[in-house]
Write a protein that holds these residues in place. Structure first.
Motif, PDB file in Angstrom:
ATOM      1  N   VAL A   1      -2.611  -2.568 -12.172  1.00 42.42           N
ATOM      2  CA  VAL A   1      -1.561  -1.756 -12.149  1.00 42.42           C
ATOM      3  C   VAL A   1      -3.437  -1.137 -11.220  1.00 42.42           C
ATOM      4  O   VAL A   1      -3.245  -1.021 -10.429  1.00 42.42           O
ATOM      5  CB  VAL A   1      -1.242  -0.989 -12.611  1.00 42.42           C
ATOM      6  CG1 VAL A   1      -0.769   0.681 -11.425  1.00 42.42           C
ATOM      7  CG2 VAL A   1      -0.193  -1.295 -12.548  1.00 42.42           C
ATOM      8  N   TYR A   2      -3.549  -0.479 -12.740  1.00 38.16           N
ATOM      9  CA  TYR A   2      -6.064  -0.132 -11.758  1.00 38.16           C
ATOM     10  C   TYR A   2      -6.180  -1.048 -11.332  1.00 38.16           C
ATOM     11  O   TYR A   2      -6.689  -0.756  -9.908  1.00 38.16           O
ATOM     12  CB  TYR A   2      -6.250   0.043 -13.213  1.00 38.16           C
ATOM     13  CG  TYR A   2      -7.798   0.736 -12.672  1.00 38.16           C
ATOM     14  CD1 TYR A   2      -7.716   2.021 -13.227  1.00 38.16           C
ATOM     15  CD2 TYR A   2      -8.903  -0.047 -13.072  1.00 38.16           C
ATOM     16  CE1 TYR A   2      -8.588   2.552 -12.087  1.00 38.16           C
ATOM     17  CE2 TYR A   2      -9.892   0.602 -12.869  1.00 38.16           C
ATOM     18  CZ  TYR A   2     -10.244   2.199 -12.087  1.00 38.16           C
ATOM     19  OH  TYR A   2     -11.357   1.892 -12.174  1.00 38.16           O
ATOM     20  N   VAL A   3      -6.198  -2.438 -11.534  1.00 38.79           N
ATOM     21  CA  VAL A   3      -7.649  -3.316 -10.825  1.00 38.79           C
ATOM     22  C   VAL A   3      -7.190  -3.708  -9.135  1.00 38.79           C
ATOM     23  O   VAL A   3      -7.326  -3.280  -8.171  1.00 38.79           O
ATOM     24  CB  VAL A   3      -7.582  -4.228 -11.495  1.00 38.79           C
ATOM     25  CG1 VAL A   3      -8.740  -5.855 -11.069  1.00 38.79           C
ATOM     26  CG2 VAL A   3      -8.368  -4.293 -12.739  1.00 38.79           C
ATOM     27  N   ASP A   4      -5.262  -3.625  -9.481  1.00 37.17           N
ATOM     28  CA  ASP A   4      -5.288  -3.438  -7.587  1.00 37.17           C
ATOM     29  C   ASP A   4      -4.872  -2.536  -7.640  1.00 37.17           C
ATOM     30  O   ASP A   4      -5.453  -2.680  -5.675  1.00 37.17           O
ATOM     31  CB  ASP A   4      -3.256  -4.325  -8.512  1.00 37.17           C
ATOM     32  CG  ASP A   4      -2.887  -5.872  -8.330  1.00 37.17           C
ATOM     33  OD1 ASP A   4      -3.736  -6.029  -8.818  1.00 37.17           O
ATOM     34  OD2 ASP A   4      -2.047  -5.972  -9.267  1.00 37.17           O
TER      35      ASP A   4
ATOM     36  N   THR B   1      -7.140  -2.251  -3.213  1.00 33.41           N
ATOM     37  CA  THR B   1      -6.280  -2.217  -2.639  1.00 33.41           C
ATOM     38  C   THR B   1      -7.313  -0.917  -1.774  1.00 33.41           C
ATOM     39  O   THR B   1      -7.541  -1.073  -0.690  1.00 33.41           O
ATOM     40  CB  THR B   1      -4.921  -2.316  -2.461  1.00 33.41           C
ATOM     41  OG1 THR B   1      -4.281  -2.749  -3.276  1.00 33.41           O
ATOM     42  CG2 THR B   1      -4.325  -0.894  -1.215  1.00 33.41           C
ATOM     43  N   GLU B   2      -7.890   0.269  -2.390  1.00 28.95           N
ATOM     44  CA  GLU B   2      -8.689   1.391  -1.974  1.00 28.95           C
ATOM     45  C   GLU B   2      -9.417   0.709  -1.086  1.00 28.95           C
ATOM     46  O   GLU B   2     -10.201   1.326  -0.370  1.00 28.95           O
ATOM     47  CB  GLU B   2      -8.635   2.029  -3.084  1.00 28.95           C
ATOM     48  CG  GLU B   2      -9.384   3.595  -3.029  1.00 28.95           C
ATOM     49  CD  GLU B   2      -8.698   4.686  -1.820  1.00 28.95           C
ATOM     50  OE1 GLU B   2      -8.836   5.448  -0.702  1.00 28.95           O
ATOM     51  OE2 GLU B   2      -7.145   3.895  -1.812  1.00 28.95           O
ATOM     52  N   GLU B   3     -10.544  -0.174  -2.005  1.00 32.70           N
ATOM     53  CA  GLU B   3     -11.929  -0.544  -1.521  1.00 32.70           C
ATOM     54  C   GLU B   3     -11.926  -1.556   0.127  1.00 32.70           C
ATOM     55  O   GLU B   3     -12.223  -1.211   0.511  1.00 32.70           O
ATOM     56  CB  GLU B   3     -12.169  -1.631  -2.282  1.00 32.70           C
ATOM     57  CG  GLU B   3     -13.013  -0.594  -3.759  1.00 32.70           C
ATOM     58  CD  GLU B   3     -12.882  -1.601  -5.010  1.00 32.70           C
ATOM     59  OE1 GLU B   3     -13.489  -3.147  -4.820  1.00 32.70           O
ATOM     60  OE2 GLU B   3     -13.266  -0.780  -6.023  1.00 32.70           O
ATOM     61  N   LYS B   4     -10.306  -2.026   0.029  1.00 36.31           N
ATOM     62  CA  LYS B   4     -10.139  -2.929   1.388  1.00 36.31           C
ATOM     63  C   LYS B   4     -10.059  -1.923   2.244  1.00 36.31           C
ATOM     64  O   LYS B   4      -9.916  -2.460   3.750  1.00 36.31           O
ATOM     65  CB  LYS B   4      -9.275  -3.784   1.259  1.00 36.31           C
ATOM     66  CG  LYS B   4      -9.642  -4.947   0.133  1.00 36.31           C
ATOM     67  CD  LYS B   4      -8.561  -5.744  -0.141  1.00 36.31           C
ATOM     68  CE  LYS B   4      -8.472  -7.222  -0.767  1.00 36.31           C
ATOM     69  NZ  LYS B   4      -7.428  -8.161  -1.435  1.00 36.31           N
TER      70      LYS B   4
END
Length: 129
Positions: free
Chosen positions: A117-120, A124-127
């Motif tokens: 969840v953290y990685v996803d 998403t935030e970086e994109k």
């Protein structure tokens, strides 16, 4: 209490374990761990003793992992409180409700799920930036 011989000590320890196990929730990892020690002490069968020792080793690893995870949950909740404080979120009741929900969700997840969840989320935030 008078000095006990080895047999009396083992019988006393079994009785103490019985009392402690009765006070813990059933199907609790720690209760199961204590139960394996009690099996070891109660039997003279070397196969059962060996099995009890093996099982207790696995169970204590699970208990240790759970304790470690709970400590991390407290740290995560503390970080969340700090984040609310840093952004100036002042409604303590709402903050507490969010934190409790956060803890509840984390406790339902395995460590692997929480990491995913953290990685996803951060991918998403970086994109979006």
């Amino acid at each position: 209490m008078s000095l006990l011989n080895d047999t009396e000590k083992v019988e006393s320890l079994i009785s103490i374990l019985d009392n402690h196990i009765d006070k813990l929730p059933h199907e609790d990892s720690f209760a199961n761990y204590l139960e394996t020690i009690r099996f070891f002490l109660k039997t003279k069968d070397p196969i059962i003793q060996k099995s009890a020792v093996s099982t207790s080793s696995i169970l204590i690893e699970n208990v240790a992992y759970n304790l470690y995870t709970k400590i991390n949950l407290r740290q995560a909740a503390g970080t969340l409180i700090g984040a609310f404080d840093k952004v100036g979120y002042t409604d303590a009741v709402d903050t507490a409700a969010v934190i409790l929900k956060f803890e509840e969700l984390l406790q339902q997840m395995s460590a692997e799920e929480a990491i995913n969840v953290y990685v996803d989320r951060w991918r998403t935030e970086e994109k979006s930036l």
